[in-house]
Design a protein around this motif. Structure first.
Motif, mmCIF file in Angstrom:
data_model
loop_
_atom_site.group_PDB
_atom_site.id
_atom_site.type_symbol
_atom_site.label_atom_id
_atom_site.label_comp_id
_atom_site.label_asym_id
_atom_site.label_seq_id
_atom_site.Cartn_x
_atom_site.Cartn_y
_atom_site.Cartn_z
ATOM 1 N N ALA A 1 0.832 -1.210 0.000
ATOM 2 C CA ALA A 1 0.000 0.000 0.000
ATOM 3 C C ALA A 1 0.863 1.255 0.000
ATOM 4 C CB ALA A 1 -0.926 -0.010 1.207
ATOM 5 N N GLU A 2 1.936 1.223 0.769
ATOM 6 C CA GLU A 2 2.836 2.380 0.837
ATOM 7 C C GLU A 2 3.431 2.689 -0.533
ATOM 8 O OE1 GLU A 2 5.205 5.196 3.362
ATOM 9 O OE2 GLU A 2 3.313 4.122 3.600
ATOM 10 N N LYS A 3 3.795 1.640 -1.254
ATOM 11 C CA LYS A 3 4.417 1.821 -2.572
ATOM 12 C C LYS A 3 3.446 2.409 -3.586
ATOM 13 C CE LYS A 3 7.856 -1.888 -2.177
ATOM 14 N NZ LYS A 3 8.286 -3.220 -2.701
ATOM 15 N N SER B 1 5.803 1.130 11.424
ATOM 16 C CA SER B 1 7.128 1.461 10.887
ATOM 17 C C SER B 1 7.307 1.005 9.438
ATOM 18 C CB SER B 1 8.220 0.816 11.756
ATOM 19 O OG SER B 1 8.122 -0.601 11.737
ATOM 20 N N PHE B 2 6.456 0.092 8.974
ATOM 21 C CA PHE B 2 6.601 -0.432 7.618
ATOM 22 C C PHE B 2 5.935 0.457 6.567
ATOM 23 C CE2 PHE B 2 7.011 -4.078 10.409
ATOM 24 C CZ PHE B 2 8.156 -4.679 9.925
ATOM 25 N N ALA B 3 5.084 1.379 7.010
ATOM 26 C CA ALA B 3 4.341 2.194 6.044
ATOM 27 C C ALA B 3 3.966 3.526 6.694
ATOM 28 C CB ALA B 3 3.094 1.450 5.568
ATOM 29 N N PRO B 4 4.924 4.419 6.856
ATOM 30 C CA PRO B 4 4.668 5.672 7.581
ATOM 31 C C PRO B 4 3.504 6.488 7.046
ATOM 32 C CG PRO B 4 7.016 5.360 7.190
ATOM 33 C CD PRO B 4 6.315 4.306 6.408
ATOM 34 N N LYS B 5 3.285 6.469 5.723
ATOM 35 C CA LYS B 5 2.189 7.240 5.145
ATOM 36 C C LYS B 5 0.911 6.422 5.015
ATOM 37 C CE LYS B 5 5.220 10.274 2.439
ATOM 38 N NZ LYS B 5 5.602 10.743 1.073
#
Length: 356
Positions: free
Chosen positions: A224-226, A240-244
């Motif tokens: 999802a972050e990508k 921590s794996f996807a700050p946004k």
């Protein structure tokens, strides 16, 4: 509520050690379906084990076996733990239910506890988290944040716990966004980062912009972050794996229950039962709610959490129809724990069929 204060309420800070000889530590075994490093389900069970050791000190000795397949392998592992002198064994996945029951019958002097199951015996109890409470808050957030009106759910196995949680998430999303739809992908695994990544991308390819999951790795959050989507963490704090992308994580805390049951067995007061813990017992919490959320979304998340925690609102309160048009929960009725454990239907609005 902090762990210490909860244990005071349970009366567990006195008399540690029970009748067990001081020079003979009480042995507790744990069986995990995934690796302790999954950063999800098994990770949190093992964190509970560590808290158990910390609480009792040298009066308790624990051991664990990770990556245990559900089925015959599980029976062998549980049997070995019983033969190895463990006084209490926790088996922590739905597929361990029948193997645990079989071993419990062969070792009547050992106490067994099975997570998420429904079969009990004289020396075997069951315990589960009200994960549907966390899914309901997750659904509210997803329904408010989606811009495509399409949210996605990555399912592990079509067992009552997972089906129940899908329903809870969708009812919640629908309560704040009448136009929302849900797409579901099953990966038939509790922990498989590759399959979870593929499922997340498949859902986003279909227009999903908010992801929920009933699998244990942070892979969907990373995906999802990508791609600029949003997602909710499973079982542990995965922020921590996807700050946004990270909205919040629904975090499990098994330590209070593990300490409580261990003390009861040591004291000789244990009785097998079906235990459910959730927001009210502080065994579920919302971890690391993202500061990038709109103010109104954050307020609705907090409001929903507080209403469920206080008991003011119960997600499975009727009237509720299934997706065939049948009334499955009558008006004014809230499903009992026994009824919740048997949910095998999708709620109205979910167009998928449950895999059989």
């Amino acid at each position: 509520m902090k762990l210490k204060s909860l244990l005071v309420g349970l009366g567990l800070l006195a008399g540690i050690g029970g009748a067990h000889a001081a020079d003979d530590p009480f042995k507790v075994g744990f069986v995990y379906v995934g690796p302790v490093g999954d950063l999800g389900w098994s990770y949190e069970h093992d964190r509970g084990r560590q808290e158990l050791e910390k609480f009792f000190g040298d009066k308790v000795e624990t051991t664990f076996v990770e990556n245990v397949p559900e089925g015959a392998d599980a029976e062998r592992v549980i049997t070995q733990l019983a033969k190895s002198g463990n006084d209490l064994i926790f088996s922590t996945s739905f597929g361990f239910m029948n193997p645990t029951l079989k071993v419990a019958k062969r070792f009547p002097n050992v106490t067994f506890e099975h997570a998420t199951g429904y079969k009990r015996s004289k020396n075997m109890g069951t315990y589960v988290l009200r994960t549907y409470e966390g899914r309901y808050v997750s659904g509210v957030a997803a329904g408010l944040l989606t811009k495509t009106n399409t949210i996605g759910y990555i399912g592990s196995f079509p067992i009552p716990e997972v089906i129940r949680d899908i329903n809870s998430a969708y009812m919640a999303a629908k309560s704040v966004n009448p136009d929302v739809k849900i797409k579901i992908v099953w990966v038939n695994s509790w922990y498989d980062p590759g399959k979870e990544t593929d499922a997340a991308n498949a859902l986003m390819d279909q227009g999903v912009d908010v992801l929920l999951q009933h699998t244990d790795s942070p892979a969907p959050l990373i995906a999802a972050e990508k791609r600029g989507a949003r997602a909710i963490g499973q079982a542990s704090d995965q922020s921590s794996f996807a700050p946004k992308a990270h909205i919040f994580s629904v975090r499990d805390d098994w330590a209070p229950y593990y300490i409580k049951v261990t003390q009861e067995v040591m004291d000789g007061t244990y009785e097998p039962k079906d235990f459910w813990g959730g927001f009210h017992e502080d065994m579920l919490s919302l971890a690391s709610i993202n500061e990038n959320l709109p103010t109104d979304v954050r307020a609705k998340i907090d409001e929903t959490y507080e209403k469920i925690k206080s008991g003011e609102f119960k997600p499975f309160t009727g009237p509720i129809k299934d997706n065939k048009g049948n009334i499955v929960v009558a008006e004014g009725h809230s499903l009992s724990d026994e009824e919740l454990a048997k949910v095998n239907w999708y709620v109205e609005g979910i167009t998928d069929e449950i895999p059989r």
